[in-house]
Design an enzyme around this catalytic site. Structure first.
Site, short mmCIF file in Angstrom:
data_model
loop_
_atom_site.label_atom_id
_atom_site.label_comp_id
_atom_site.label_asym_id
_atom_site.label_seq_id
_atom_site.Cartn_x
_atom_site.Cartn_y
_atom_site.Cartn_z
N GLU A 26 5.90 25.30 34.55
CA GLU A 26 6.55 24.66 33.41
C GLU A 26 6.39 25.52 32.17
O GLU A 26 5.32 26.05 31.92
CB GLU A 26 5.87 23.32 33.06
CG GLU A 26 6.09 22.19 34.00
CD GLU A 26 5.35 20.93 33.50
OE1 GLU A 26 5.09 20.82 32.29
OE2 GLU A 26 5.04 20.08 34.33
N HIS B 212 11.64 15.86 23.87
CA HIS B 212 11.23 17.17 24.42
C HIS B 212 12.48 17.97 24.77
O HIS B 212 13.43 17.43 25.32
CB HIS B 212 10.37 16.94 25.67
CG HIS B 212 9.59 18.14 26.08
ND1 HIS B 212 10.17 19.24 26.66
CD2 HIS B 212 8.25 18.40 26.00
CE1 HIS B 212 9.22 20.13 26.92
NE2 HIS B 212 8.05 19.66 26.53
N ARG C 277 0.41 7.67 31.56
CA ARG C 277 0.49 8.29 32.87
C ARG C 277 -0.89 8.83 33.23
O ARG C 277 -1.77 8.89 32.38
CB ARG C 277 1.57 9.36 32.93
CG ARG C 277 1.28 10.59 32.12
CD ARG C 277 2.48 11.52 32.19
NE ARG C 277 2.12 12.85 31.78
CZ ARG C 277 3.00 13.79 31.44
NH1 ARG C 277 4.28 13.53 31.45
NH2 ARG C 277 2.60 14.98 31.09
N ASN D 127 0.56 15.80 39.11
CA ASN D 127 1.00 16.60 37.97
C ASN D 127 -0.12 16.75 36.96
O ASN D 127 -0.67 15.76 36.50
CB ASN D 127 2.20 15.93 37.29
CG ASN D 127 2.89 16.85 36.30
OD1 ASN D 127 3.53 17.82 36.71
ND2 ASN D 127 2.75 16.57 35.03
N GLU D 128 -0.45 17.98 36.67
CA GLU D 128 -1.48 18.28 35.67
C GLU D 128 -2.68 17.36 35.81
O GLU D 128 -3.04 16.63 34.88
CB GLU D 128 -0.89 18.24 34.26
CG GLU D 128 0.11 19.35 34.03
CD GLU D 128 0.56 19.50 32.58
OE1 GLU D 128 0.34 18.56 31.78
OE2 GLU D 128 1.12 20.55 32.24
N TRP E 248 4.86 17.02 21.44
CA TRP E 248 3.48 16.55 21.34
C TRP E 248 2.63 17.32 20.34
O TRP E 248 1.44 17.10 20.25
CB TRP E 248 2.83 16.54 22.73
CG TRP E 248 3.09 17.76 23.56
CD1 TRP E 248 4.10 17.91 24.49
CD2 TRP E 248 2.39 19.01 23.53
NE1 TRP E 248 4.06 19.17 25.04
CE2 TRP E 248 3.02 19.87 24.47
CE3 TRP E 248 1.30 19.50 22.80
CZ2 TRP E 248 2.59 21.17 24.70
CZ3 TRP E 248 0.88 20.80 23.03
CH2 TRP E 248 1.51 21.62 23.98
#
Ligand code: GAL
Ligand code: ZN
Length: 665
Positions: free
Chosen positions: A310, A361, A113, A151-152, A318
């Protein structure tokens, strides 16, 4: 106090919601459970580009319409993401040139990603188009209360070394320096004779076997941050032009380590500072890492409320050994962020994925469903957030101390070769934050450009790079009456990463009235004692005092007898310099000494393992009490605990791991 970005009344509660991973019938179950838990907002669409734009300019938005309507019908607000963190497979096939190139010059492939070059005009067109399409469609949807760009950003595409990026970097340098002579001067390219004859000769710092010029490396980091910001702004502009009026943000990754981008320069462009934070399993004081990151997020928000976009309900996937949270830790973690100024606690993610890269996760709804401790704690948290909802919009009170933290300085320390390679200099700021918290002193963690007036203590912990303006602002704080504490490895280089001549800590040398003539880093197992009874590890320096009082001297090692810790009166304040890398116990004693010198008393109750923070509004004060220890703790408090509705008159008792939010009288 007026704050305007809050998407829902009270505190926001929810998480990333990825309904596209589930059959339609699960959605009904989702919204029913969301209501049961008290979820007020979900982040939608973060990774769904390929399911929205199914082929180039071919759109399938019906399912998103349906989800948003379903959420709205159930009273749940939407934080709608532009899905650009995960380009569709077809886009990588049609335009492989958008894929980033790594430091070795190899182009990445589809499958991950954030697989796009921040400078790519091709990607920019596709990304702004999807933002425009979503903006036009949902700008006026009453459920959509917040927009979440990508995102990030940088968490996968921080640096791209492709030819497009190189060209962008050259233009960026030209703008920054004007002439190539100025660039040569800033980078000191006389070294190794690496003089550039024109900007055209510059390339991104692609791999070499030996180390490279620190000025080049630092500017490449700055450029990369600006390139990502440019991308954020392009998407934000597309949303605005499409009619979006709701607040627009992107989720940052503010932690203890230097960030992937210079967030202080991004902050003014975000309508609300949003952060993602995950505790580190191997960290014995995970709650302090969290507290520091939260204080830093608040610093980026100039003290105003921010949003925890988040965190996790349990283990992540991770880290090498992913730790499950202990019972109650989920609630304490969320409340710690809120205590430190967050106006909401959101999670990654709502329902644990069965497939895909993040199938391991944790989530609000675990694989095992709702017959689980995590689910019960999620519901418990939802209830607590409703009961303490009145704190939304209030601010953290009583910070008497400021700790300076700067991403750019952190990058400069991390580049190339240093006297102590690999040393996590950023850990000094966290150590100070920890020690102050343990002593009941609230501190703000702020970028060096932040206003420093009003703080009684200003800590400059390992601020390796400091501009003249920063040096002047810190000196001004001391002259104005603050106690300033500068540690080793501060003010050493200027903004080009060039050593400041005349002895360390260059930028603060005159202020502290002392300079180091030489650095004497220690070997890993070496310890040196000071005549104050303290011990140093990692770092010592041979200090020459020009105009200061010596408060402590080295007692062992090659520096025995020479100054280690100094204090100088400056205007109505003082400037301390600590040249030694103190161990935690010793640092705690230095903190105590400096607090006494500054006349700072605790602003919240103190007990072992207790985290206490106060938020205030124009009319009220709320004391957050989080007991991270395994012992019962009793502290002074008067008012109503909104968690239990119990009245505390004079004192309150917290069970091991317990929490309270006392509306004070
Ligand atoms: C964040 C990211 C989320 C998810 C999470 C897992 O960095 O924004 O999408 O991957 O990590 O911890
Ligand atoms: Zn590139």
């Amino acid at each position: 106090m007026t704050t305007t970005w809050q998407p829902v009344p009270g505190l926001a509660f929810g998480g990333d919601y990825n309904p596209e991973q589930w059959p339609r019938e699960t959605w009904d179950d989702d919204v029913r459970l969301m209501r049961e838990a008290g979820v007020s907002i979900v982040t939608l669409g973060v990774f769904s580009w390929g399911l929205l734009e199914v082929a180039d300019d071919a759109w399938d938005l019906g399912w998103l319409d349906e989800v948003i309507d379903l959420l709205h019908a159930n009273g749940i607000a939407v934080d709608l993401a532009t899905p650009t963190a995960s380009p569709p497979i077809w886009l990588h096939h049609d335009h492989p040139e958008i894929l980033p190139v790594n430091r070795s010059g190899l182009r990445y492939h589809q499958g991950g990603r954030l697989q796009w070059c921040p400078s790519s005009p091709v990607f920019r067109d596709y990304a702004t188009r999807v933002a425009t399409v979503l903006g036009r469609r949902y700008a006026t949807h009453p459920a959509v209360r917040l927009w979440h760009v990508s995102n990030e950003l940088g968490g996968g595409n921080r640096h791209c070394y492709c030819e497009v990026s190189s060209e962008h970097f050259r233009r960026w340098l030209e703008q920054r320096y004007g002439t190539v002579a100025a660039l040569n001067d800033a980078w000191g390219t006389a070294f190794w004779g690496h003089r550039y004859a024109s900007f055209d000769q510059v390339i991104c710092p692609l791999d070499s076997e030996t180390t490279q010029n620190p000025g080049l490396l630092l500017d490449f980091d700055r450029f990369s941050s600006d390139a990502l910001l440019e991308h954020f702004l392009a998407e934000k502009t597309a949303l605005r032009e499409a009619g979006v009026t709701a607040p627009i943000t992107t989720n940052l990754m503010v932690g203890v380590r230097p960030s992937v981008a210079d967030y202080a320069s991004w902050a003014p462009h975000l309508d609300v500072i949003a952060n993602d934070h995950y505790t580190i399993a191997a960290d014995p004081r995970r709650e302090r890492d969290l507290g520091y990151a939260a204080d830093r997020s608040r610093g980026l928000a100039s003290g105003q409320p921010w949003l925890l976009m988040e965190h996790s309900t349990g283990a992540v996937n991770w880290q090498p050994r992913n730790r499950a949270k202990a019972p109650g830790e989920l609630v304490r973690n969320s409340l710690a962020h809120i205590a430190r100024g967050a106006d909401g606690a959101l999670f990654f993610q709502w329902r644990a994925s069965l497939a895909g890269a993040e199938q391991w996760h944790s989530a609000m709804v675990p694989h095992a469903g709702t017959r689980t401790r995590i689910w019960r704690e999620v519901c418990e948290l939802g209830g607590i957030l409703q009961r303490i909802g009145e704190v939304a919009g209030s601010v953290v009170a009583g910070a008497q101390a400021a700790i300076l933290a700067d991403d750019v300085s952190g990058w400069a320390w991390g580049h190339g070769q240093k006297p102590l390679n690999g040393f996590p200099l950023h850990s000094l700021a966290r150590a100070w934050s920890e020690a102050l918290t343990d002593r009941g002193v609230t501190s703000d963690v702020v970028p060096p450009e932040a206003p420093l007036s009003g703080y009684r203590l200003v800590v400059v912990p390992g601020l390796y790079l400091a501009s003249d303006a920063t040096a002047e602002a810190v000196a001004e704080a001391a002259r104005g009456g603050a106690t300033v504490l500068v540690t080793h490895l501060s003010g050493v280089v200027d903004e080009h990463s060039r050593v400041r001549e005349g002895g360390y800590p260059g930028a603060f040398r005159d202020l502290v009235g002392a300079f180091a003539e030489e650095y004497l880093p220690l070997q890993a197992d070496e310890r040196v004692s000071l005549d104050t009874g303290w011990t140093a590890t990692d770092w010592t320096e041979s200090l020459v005092v020009t105009d200061a009082e010596v408060v402590g001297r080295y007692e062992s090692g090659p520096l025995a007898g020479s100054p280690a810790l100094t204090r100088r009166e400056v205007g109505t304040g003082t400037a301390w310099y600590c040249s030694a890398g103190l161990e935690a116990d010793s640092l705690d004693r230095l903190v105590a000494t400096v607090l006494t010198d500054a006349g700072i008393a605790p602003d919240v109750p103190v007990a072992p393992g207790l985290e206490a923070v106060r938020r205030i509004s124009d009319d009220h004060a709320w004391l957050f009490l989080l007991n991270h220890s395994t012992e019962v703790v009793t502290v002074d408090a008067t008012g109503q605990d909104l968690v239990t509705a119990i009245e505390a008159s004079g004192h309150i008792t917290l069970a091991a791991g317990g929490v309270a939010v006392v509306r004070e009288r």
